[in-house]
Enzyme design. Sequence first.
Site, PDB file in Angstrom:
ATOM      1  CB  CYS A   1     -35.567   7.173  45.607  1.00  0.00           C
ATOM      2  SG  CYS A   1     -37.522   7.391  45.729  1.00  0.00           S
TER       3      CYS A   1
ATOM      4  CG  HIS B   1     -37.702   6.509  38.216  1.00  0.00           C
ATOM      5  ND1 HIS B   1     -37.387   5.236  38.573  1.00  0.00           N
ATOM      6  CD2 HIS B   1     -37.534   7.184  39.614  1.00  0.00           C
ATOM      7  CE1 HIS B   1     -37.109   5.074  39.690  1.00  0.00           C
ATOM      8  NE2 HIS B   1     -37.318   6.217  40.454  1.00  0.00           N
TER       9      HIS B   1
END
Length: 651
Positions: A25, A562
């Site tokens: 990720c 994020h």
Amino acid sequence: MNHQEVADRVLNAIGKNNIQAAAHCATRLRLVIKDESKIDQQALDDDADVKGTFETNGQYQIIIGPGDVDKVYDALIVKTGLKEVTPDDIKAVAAAGQNKNPLMDFLKVLSDIFIPIVPALVAGGLLMALNNVLTAEHLFMAKSVVEVYPGLKGIAEMINAMASAPFTFLPILLGFSATKRFGGNPYLGATMGMIMVLPSLVNGYSVATTMAAGKMVYWNVFGLHVAQAGYQGQVLPVLGVAFILATLEKFFHKHIKGAFDFTFTPMFAIVITGFLTFTIVGPVLRTVSDALTNGLVGLYNSTGWIGMGIFGLLYSAIVITGLHQTFPAIETQLLANVAKTGGSFIFPVASMANIGQGAATLAIFFATKSQKQKALTSSAGVSALLGITEPAIFGVNLKMKFPFVFAAIASGIASAFLGLFHVLSVAMGPASVIGFISIASKSIPAFMLSAVISFVVAFIPTFIYAKRTLGDDRDQVKSPAPTSTVINVNDEIISAPVTGASESLKQVNDQVFSAEIMGKGAAIVPSSDQVVAPADGVITVTYDSHHAYGIKTTAGAEILIHLGLDTVNLNGEHFTTNVQKGDTVHQGDLLGTFDIAALKAANYDPTVMLIVTNTANYANVERLKVTNVQAGEQLVALTAPAASSVAATTV
């Protein structure tokens, strides 16, 4: 960072042939490991380029950082010959590799049902505890507080009414939550809960005495005498009724179509479930529930302090297995019938176990010379003392073994002491050093003394043993080879990338971000779908999933934005982006959008994290004291170190 070398070190620690699948990720390698016992955890812990590791949901995750993790991943794929997969793919691989356990599935169902209603039960329980403080005699003086200050009588009565509500109307709360978990309409579940506690029925707490006195009222239904009995304070009958209701509702949805479905399905489901509730399901499960409650109370009374000691000794081990997830259901039943049971013996024991684990973890903090270990044990130990034991148990005590053993022994001794003085809780609350607020008022001194015993008996032997065995365990960290790049950062104010409610990173429900492993910054619970640049700079990192951005500001800050937790699994669904790597942006420029409502509907947390990933280059990174913030408003202040130290620093 030499990405090839990092990949080599990771593979040496894990085993080249020990990886089943690999993805990444924005910050972490996500691996499915064939045999975790073969991992050289110490090598990864000592690696300066590895910021941390943890295991969750069958995935072994290695924290590398934005801008580097993708390059390390590419090198790892080349070296292993593994197929590139997405985080969503690896989630499926991990799930397929986990053996299904019917017991754990059952525990998960119970947990899913009770966790949403725990806040209501805790609120009612703490109010009940406050009422006990106001009305108990011989707590502060011979008379109760209300007797000494009659003006408080009305307040005490009001508090008692509010405290009783969650337990009296427990079937409504449980009906809603359980029916939702079983796949039915939760509002129909709440309706069945209301039916079960109708005021016209004989109160559930009085059913036994009313029947014994021969005064029960009955309906005559097709010749059947059906008792008009309520279900106040009941748990098991409501769970059974909710399951039947949800099953019937799904059956009728399948077989009744169109407008008839909307009109008749709820009615048929309620009528049939209601009939079964009062004729068969309710009476049978009430009998079973009463037998279980009486059995637990009888077990407690018959085993006394020995039983409590054994329970305390084993409690933390029970937590490891996950069996403790059944306890909220049991405690709810005990507390809902406190007049008969006297309260719950589970909560006091849980408090002793948590205090013992916290004390053992803090003993390691004082004994170790490792700064890495000190950072972990300080936060984990305090969290355990406040009732959150997972970081202490899984992060420290189980790995070292002896702290866990000493904590369990301390919990057993302290719990035996609880049993000697018949200490029971009369409310739900935090099983911790402040757990006394949930204890019956006459037993608070005994509870506090037991807490001291648990802390001392766990702390002292753990500290002594650690000092003898750990020795000089200072961190032996291999520093990465320096380059000629001079760090040049300046004071800077970073703006909010989204509109919403600002909060500390430590409140984020993710162990990497909340521990500030990637760096300091701020979190925002978003209320707007637009994401803007928090400062002037260059886009350094983008992802195909569009869930994160990396920005190098003109003043030298390296920022990670994020969007949401685990949203990389969505593979870009619900996200759009307006920028790509290398683009120059100005503060306020639109970076992209994300659909908050869609994320919530898909059970993803939409919290936005703004991380200063080169936090170590600053003298101070501080979240400004704001609550609600608009995109573009000041959020994080960065203070550069003295000019002389900056010029001399290399990476």
